[in-house]
Design an enzyme around this catalytic site. Structure first.
Site, PDB file in Angstrom:
ATOM      1  N   THR A  61     -55.822 -70.229 -24.754  1.00  7.68           N
ATOM      2  CA  THR A  61     -55.534 -70.475 -26.272  1.00  7.68           C
ATOM      3  C   THR A  61     -56.067 -69.705 -27.214  1.00  7.68           C
ATOM      4  O   THR A  61     -57.339 -69.367 -27.195  1.00  7.68           O
ATOM      5  CB  THR A  61     -55.857 -71.963 -26.597  1.00  7.68           C
ATOM      6  OG1 THR A  61     -55.107 -72.864 -25.701  1.00  7.68           O
ATOM      7  CG2 THR A  61     -55.816 -72.414 -27.943  1.00  7.68           C
ATOM      8  N   GLN A 110     -47.108 -72.601 -19.863  1.00  6.93           N
ATOM      9  CA  GLN A 110     -47.950 -73.878 -19.694  1.00  6.93           C
ATOM     10  C   GLN A 110     -47.395 -75.001 -20.674  1.00  6.93           C
ATOM     11  O   GLN A 110     -47.568 -74.749 -22.041  1.00  6.93           O
ATOM     12  CB  GLN A 110     -49.464 -73.598 -19.836  1.00  6.93           C
ATOM     13  CG  GLN A 110     -50.150 -74.774 -19.298  1.00  6.93           C
ATOM     14  CD  GLN A 110     -51.679 -74.800 -19.549  1.00  6.93           C
ATOM     15  OE1 GLN A 110     -52.229 -74.467 -20.442  1.00  6.93           O
ATOM     16  NE2 GLN A 110     -52.415 -74.805 -18.266  1.00  6.93           N
ATOM     17  N   HIS A 144     -49.609 -78.872 -17.780  1.00 10.60           N
ATOM     18  CA  HIS A 144     -50.927 -78.834 -17.952  1.00 10.60           C
ATOM     19  C   HIS A 144     -51.632 -80.257 -17.533  1.00 10.60           C
ATOM     20  O   HIS A 144     -51.356 -80.948 -18.393  1.00 10.60           O
ATOM     21  CB  HIS A 144     -51.305 -78.283 -19.385  1.00 10.60           C
ATOM     22  CG  HIS A 144     -52.844 -77.937 -19.569  1.00 10.60           C
ATOM     23  ND1 HIS A 144     -53.674 -78.447 -18.677  1.00 10.60           N
ATOM     24  CD2 HIS A 144     -53.479 -77.416 -20.681  1.00 10.60           C
ATOM     25  CE1 HIS A 144     -54.985 -78.150 -19.510  1.00 10.60           C
ATOM     26  NE2 HIS A 144     -54.925 -77.359 -20.577  1.00 10.60           N
ATOM     27  N   ASN A 166     -58.297 -80.580 -18.259  1.00  8.12           N
ATOM     28  CA  ASN A 166     -59.107 -80.338 -19.290  1.00  8.12           C
ATOM     29  C   ASN A 166     -59.187 -81.594 -20.363  1.00  8.12           C
ATOM     30  O   ASN A 166     -59.381 -81.215 -21.394  1.00  8.12           O
ATOM     31  CB  ASN A 166     -58.707 -79.302 -19.888  1.00  8.12           C
ATOM     32  CG  ASN A 166     -59.109 -77.959 -19.098  1.00  8.12           C
ATOM     33  OD1 ASN A 166     -59.707 -77.936 -17.957  1.00  8.12           O
ATOM     34  ND2 ASN A 166     -58.594 -76.721 -19.571  1.00  8.12           N
ATOM     35  N   TYR A 224     -56.703 -83.425 -21.479  1.00  6.28           N
ATOM     36  CA  TYR A 224     -55.738 -83.679 -22.254  1.00  6.28           C
ATOM     37  C   TYR A 224     -54.712 -84.984 -21.868  1.00  6.28           C
ATOM     38  O   TYR A 224     -55.345 -85.559 -21.154  1.00  6.28           O
ATOM     39  CB  TYR A 224     -54.634 -82.524 -22.354  1.00  6.28           C
ATOM     40  CG  TYR A 224     -55.546 -81.169 -23.152  1.00  6.28           C
ATOM     41  CD1 TYR A 224     -56.022 -81.674 -24.410  1.00  6.28           C
ATOM     42  CD2 TYR A 224     -56.059 -80.173 -22.452  1.00  6.28           C
ATOM     43  CE1 TYR A 224     -56.589 -80.442 -25.144  1.00  6.28           C
ATOM     44  CE2 TYR A 224     -56.779 -79.149 -23.063  1.00  6.28           C
ATOM     45  CZ  TYR A 224     -57.025 -79.288 -24.491  1.00  6.28           C
ATOM     46  OH  TYR A 224     -57.589 -78.321 -24.764  1.00  6.28           O
ATOM     47  N   ARG A 249     -51.402 -77.562 -13.026  1.00  8.56           N
ATOM     48  CA  ARG A 249     -52.702 -77.185 -13.319  1.00  8.56           C
ATOM     49  C   ARG A 249     -53.722 -78.708 -13.345  1.00  8.56           C
ATOM     50  O   ARG A 249     -53.162 -79.679 -14.185  1.00  8.56           O
ATOM     51  CB  ARG A 249     -53.240 -76.577 -14.696  1.00  8.56           C
ATOM     52  CG  ARG A 249     -54.647 -76.276 -14.637  1.00  8.56           C
ATOM     53  CD  ARG A 249     -55.121 -75.280 -15.838  1.00  8.56           C
ATOM     54  NE  ARG A 249     -55.490 -74.012 -15.593  1.00  8.56           N
ATOM     55  CZ  ARG A 249     -56.650 -73.326 -16.224  1.00  8.56           C
ATOM     56  NH1 ARG A 249     -57.243 -74.161 -17.417  1.00  8.56           N
ATOM     57  NH2 ARG A 249     -57.030 -72.072 -15.973  1.00  8.56           N
ATOM     58  N   ASN A 278     -63.451 -81.918 -23.098  1.00 12.90           N
ATOM     59  CA  ASN A 278     -62.637 -82.595 -24.027  1.00 12.90           C
ATOM     60  C   ASN A 278     -63.349 -84.216 -23.888  1.00 12.90           C
ATOM     61  O   ASN A 278     -62.310 -85.256 -24.179  1.00 12.90           O
ATOM     62  CB  ASN A 278     -61.315 -82.539 -24.136  1.00 12.90           C
ATOM     63  CG  ASN A 278     -60.777 -81.315 -24.789  1.00 12.90           C
ATOM     64  OD1 ASN A 278     -61.391 -81.000 -26.046  1.00 12.90           O
ATOM     65  ND2 ASN A 278     -60.244 -80.391 -24.074  1.00 12.90           N
ATOM     66  N   GLY A 281     -59.553 -66.013 -16.474  1.00 16.30           N
ATOM     67  CA  GLY A 281     -59.120 -66.255 -17.883  1.00 16.30           C
ATOM     68  C   GLY A 281     -59.990 -65.206 -18.510  1.00 16.30           C
ATOM     69  O   GLY A 281     -59.194 -64.307 -19.435  1.00 16.30           O
ATOM     70  N   ARG A 282     -61.052 -65.444 -19.073  1.00 15.83           N
ATOM     71  CA  ARG A 282     -61.791 -64.744 -19.841  1.00 15.83           C
ATOM     72  C   ARG A 282     -61.933 -63.057 -19.497  1.00 15.83           C
ATOM     73  O   ARG A 282     -61.583 -62.530 -20.440  1.00 15.83           O
ATOM     74  CB  ARG A 282     -63.271 -65.006 -19.757  1.00 15.83           C
ATOM     75  CG  ARG A 282     -63.412 -66.440 -20.508  1.00 15.83           C
ATOM     76  CD  ARG A 282     -64.870 -67.138 -20.531  1.00 15.83           C
ATOM     77  NE  ARG A 282     -65.102 -68.335 -21.154  1.00 15.83           N
ATOM     78  CZ  ARG A 282     -66.247 -69.004 -21.147  1.00 15.83           C
ATOM     79  NH1 ARG A 282     -67.181 -68.624 -20.573  1.00 15.83           N
ATOM     80  NH2 ARG A 282     -66.162 -70.410 -21.578  1.00 15.83           N
TER      81      ARG A 282
END
Length: 363
Positions: free
Chosen positions: A25, A98, A174, A177, A179, A226, A234, A316-317
């Site tokens: 994101t 996603q 998704h 995480n 959500y 995922r 979260n 990712g990063r």
């Protein structure tokens, strides 16, 4: 034995290598939650990845939880994403979107009509989100009525069709995480007493119905998922029986013949040993490509693919500051750091201006 750099076919998608760009994101969508011209360049730069998984993208207006995140549910958004997918394909890459519904991780200022976000529960999360006023605590949600759940499922189906119209090679649902889907899965959040609450079979119902709808619309071979079985992201408290929950859920998806399952090992962006979980046992219930994520370094990634314990590794990063990550991993080059201050929102700085290996050497 396979190598991290070998091609692979996952479902209906042919990949040049097994290095995946994980969803990231970045909060740079244009008005109307449309991908910006900068996003076209950002993804094009990273097209050497075997597969790009786009940033999380909301399936409906109620699914938005952060400022300036893109959607995939109307014509303008489809047109914006088409420019991205065309650029990635022209550069030889593959990209899936996603599909995202944040559930209770939202703020009334981001919701249509300023209404409360929806969730499995009316319990507010101890979490914060990015709004036009900066980072604020998320708003108290409203528990979805049983008869409203079908509308949520239909939103995923519609978004999957929009994704095909936008030129994506497939989608990733998704389910991680903290959500919406995980808000239904975990009994630490889900306090319902209807057909979507209580025993594992009920709490997994939304996930299963969403995947059935998406795969029914675009085919299981273009559909991925995922999951993050133990992450605390979260305010997602641990389920009372995470192994049984996630093994049941994944086993129920077998008839869909999904292209891939991406599993976040440990705490998302944090400790890999955050809580005990047998990922190998989970894999035995899945018949598609197995993708691992969270804190993988070069040697770890090489070893897990060569051993056969995973088919792909998502990063990712490292992809933020290294658009040419595939080359850097192949040639064992140093990785550039990324600028944390420009992660969320802004323009080209910290987004499309990171130098490649060759550009860095020339400088």
């Amino acid at each position: 034995m396979p190598s991290l750099f070998d091609p692979i076919r996952i479902g209906q998608i042919e990949l040049a290598n097994r290095i995946v760009m994980a969803p990231l994101t970045r909060n740079r969508a244009a008005p109307g939650q449309v991908p910006s011209p900068l996003a076209v360049e950002y993804y094009r730069q990273r097209a050497s990845a075997g597969l790009i998984i786009s940033e999380a993208t909301q399936v409906c207006p109620e699914g938005q939880g952060y400022l300036d995140t893109p959607g995939i549910h109307d014509a303008a958004q489809v047109a914006g994403w088409r420019r991205v997918t065309d650029a990635v394909h022209a550069a030889g890459g593959r990209i899936v979107v996603q599909l995202w519904h944040v559930g209770r991780i939202s703020h009334v200022s981001l919701q249509p009509g300023g209404l409360a976000p929806v969730s499995s529960t009316a319990k507010r999360a101890e979490a914060r989100t990015l709004t036009a006023e900066g980072w604020l605590p998320v708003s108290a949600p409203r528990a979805l009525r049983t008869d409203e759940v079908a509308t949520v499922v239909a939103s995923y189906r519609h978004a999957a069709r929009c994704a095909m119209d936008a030129g994506f090679d497939g989608v990733e649902v998704h389910g991680a995480n903290g959500y919406l889907i995980e808000q239904f899965l975990r009994d630490s959040i889900n306090d319902r007493s209807d057909a979507y609450g209580g025993p594992i079979e009920n709490r997994a119902r939304l996930l299963i119905e969403v995947l059935q709808a998406v795969a029914g619309e675009i085919g299981g071979g273009r559909t991925g998922l995922r999951l993050s079985p133990v992450t605390p992201a979260n305010d997602a408290g641990q389920d009372s029986h995470p192994q049984a929950l996630y093994e049941y859920a994944v086993a129920q998806l077998a008839p869909l013949k999904l292209a891939f399952l991406e599993v976040v090992e440990g705490a998302t962006g944090g400790a890999r040993d955050f809580a005990p979980f047998d990922y190998a046992a989970l894999r035995r219930h899945f018949n598609g490509a197995w993708m691992v994520n969270n804190g993988y370094q070069r040697q770890m990634a090489l070893d897990i693919v060569t051993s056969g314990a995973a088919d792909l590794v998502s990063f990712g990063r490292p992809f933020i500051g290294n658009a040419d990550l595939v080359r850097r991993l192949r040639e064992d080059r140093p990785l550039a750091a990324f600028d944390k201050k420009s992660l969320y929102g802004g323009g080209a700085k910290g987004y499309t201006d990171y130098p490649t290996v060759d550009e860095g050497a020339a400088a």
